[in-house]
Scaffold this active site. Structure first.
Site, short mmCIF file in Angstrom:
data_model
loop_
_atom_site.label_atom_id
_atom_site.label_comp_id
_atom_site.label_asym_id
_atom_site.label_seq_id
_atom_site.Cartn_x
_atom_site.Cartn_y
_atom_site.Cartn_z
N GLY A 148 4.21 1.66 -11.95
CA GLY A 148 3.24 2.00 -12.85
C GLY A 148 2.05 2.82 -12.53
O GLY A 148 1.34 1.87 -11.75
N ARG A 163 -6.03 7.56 -24.78
CA ARG A 163 -5.03 8.47 -25.34
C ARG A 163 -3.72 7.87 -25.20
O ARG A 163 -2.92 8.10 -25.96
CB ARG A 163 -5.34 9.83 -25.03
N ASP A 217 2.98 9.96 -22.92
CA ASP A 217 2.93 11.16 -24.00
C ASP A 217 4.44 11.55 -24.35
O ASP A 217 4.42 11.87 -25.56
CB ASP A 217 2.26 12.30 -23.44
N ASP A 252 7.23 18.71 -22.78
CA ASP A 252 5.95 19.06 -24.05
C ASP A 252 6.58 19.67 -25.26
O ASP A 252 6.16 19.93 -26.15
CB ASP A 252 5.10 19.78 -23.35
N TRP A 296 -0.83 7.37 -28.00
CA TRP A 296 0.59 7.95 -27.94
C TRP A 296 1.33 6.94 -28.21
O TRP A 296 2.57 7.08 -28.88
CB TRP A 296 0.63 8.63 -26.80
N THR A 351 -1.16 5.84 -12.84
CA THR A 351 -2.13 6.67 -13.68
C THR A 351 -2.26 8.09 -13.08
O THR A 351 -2.03 8.37 -11.93
CB THR A 351 -3.44 6.04 -14.20
#
Length: 408
Positions: free
Chosen positions: A239, A253, A181, A119, A257, A241
């Site tokens: 993959g 969202r 993200d 982040d 991204w 979530t």
């Protein structure tokens, strides 16, 4: 610190000169100046209401009129000072510069810590990044370079991506996890590489984007929230979530991204592969939008019920990204298509259905933070406001025949 009385007087002045929006429906007549003025007045209301400038507004629940605050170091802490920097950029009023600087200076020491997750880009580029491009303050540049070096330590050369969540390695048995993200945080690496940080930062960012492009998307160009890789040979395992409806759904969202991230990567690299990919991930998002252009929190959520919440934050992120994307496309019809879609989104976001207006001090209503944990569901959230304002500023620049981007 400015006194509460001063902020109150300025707020009254802004309202008196008519800063709230007059709505229109025609795309060409979208009143971008009055929408920015609306954001300015709402931000002033927040400055008046918060106890002190070291409080960082983060979100408001649907039934609340009070901000929940976040701490310096949270992934969202940079959005509020980023909003203040954009308002300073638009107005050149030192009141906004002072307010933005106080919060940014509080965040700045975080640049020298060891990166705990991916982040750093969100935190640093919104606060120090905007602050540096508008003030040239050398301390901000130094902090950004240190933060980029720290973020790069999470890169795994065997896999070819940055580790997003170290804590999930044991908790979820995700040996090397990369969330979509993370595409947003590559901007910090690209910026640092351009400003004395070294070629290796550019190379890491490019490799991360390439690996993510190869593994984190389905055949229809919708993305997985999380890509899990093996650390021994780097192969893609699965993959999944974390915040979406299911492993196979398109979390709104997350797709936003991806649109923003690959548009930014093309800007930094001029590699047409990334431009083509940005268009593909945009097209699947646009093709599945509901009539009002604002997605449900997950594009598959209507399968559950017709009452699933929308996510204004995804729309704001996408609108900002599409405005930039439109400037990189040589075909005028295609460029106009993306720009018009962005303006349509901004029209809806600027309507009574989505603007907070007198209900709250935030800019927007109806965003979703983390549906699966019941956090910030149908709420006002700082990053929705940040990207909404950024999109408005970008549209204003385009209308004035300027570059969509300010001095990066």
């Amino acid at each position: 610190m400015k006194s509460r009385t001063f902020f109150t007087l300025v707020f009254i002045f802004l309202v008196s000169i008519g800063c709230f929006s007059c709505k229109t429906t025609a795309t060409d007549d979208f009143p971008v100046d009055s929408e920015i003025a609306y954001c300015r007045s709402q931000a002033m209301r927040t400055l008046v209401s918060i106890p002190s400038l070291d409080k960082i507004p983060n979100s408001m629940d649907l039934d609340s009129i009070k901000w929940r605050y976040t701490q310096a170091g949270s992934w969202t802490c940079g959005f509020w000072p980023g909003i203040l920097w954009y308002l300073y950029e638009d107005t050149k009023d030192n009141m906004w510069r002072e307010a933005a600087g106080k919060v940014t200076d509080m965040i700045a020491p975080l640049a020298y810590r060891k990166a705990k997750s991916h982040d750093s880009g969100f935190i640093m580029m919104c606060s120090l990044g905007n602050g540096y491009r508008l003030t040239g303050k050398p301390e901000y540049k130094e902090g950004l370079l240190h933060a980029a070096d720290s973020l790069a330590m999470l890169y795994n050369p065997v896999v070819g991506t940055i580790l997003s969540w170290p804590g999930m390695v044991k908790k979820e048995n995700w040996p090397h996890n990369t969330i979509i993200d993370n595409m947003m945080n590559l901007e910090l690496l690209f910026w640092a590489a351009r400003n004395g940080g070294g070629q290796y930062l550019y190379d890491i960012a490019c490799k991360h984007a390439e690996t993510t492009m190869k593994h984190q998307f389905r055949k229809d160009y919708s993305c997985y929230h999380v890509a899990v890789y093996d650390t021994l040979d780097g192969h893609f395992m699965k993959g999944v979530t974390h915040q979406g409806l299911s492993d196979d759904s398109m979390w709104a969202r997350g797709q936003a991204w991806a649109i923003y991230g690959y548009t930014m990567v093309y800007r930094e690299t001029h590699d047409v592969r990334f431009l083509d990919f940005a268009r593909k991930v945009s097209d699947v998002y646009l093709s599945r939008l509901p009539e009002d252009m604002i997605p449900y929190w997950d594009f598959n959520a209507p399968e559950l019920s017709s009452g699933e919440p929308k996510d204004a934050s995804a729309a704001a992120i996408t609108a900002s990204a599409l405005l930039e994307l439109s400037t990189y496309i040589n075909d005028s019809d295609s460029a106009s298509f993306y720009r018009n879609k962005a303006v349509e989104m901004l029209q809806i976001l600027s309507s009574p259905a989505y603007q907070a207006r007198n209900k709250k001090d935030a800019f927007l209503l109806h965003s979703v933070g983390h549906m699966n944990k019941g956090w910030e569901v149908d709420a006002s959230i700082s990053y929705a406001d940040y990207y909404y304002l950024e999109a408005l500023v970008r549209l204003k620049r385009l209308k004035e025949k300027q570059s969509v981007l300010a001095n990066l």
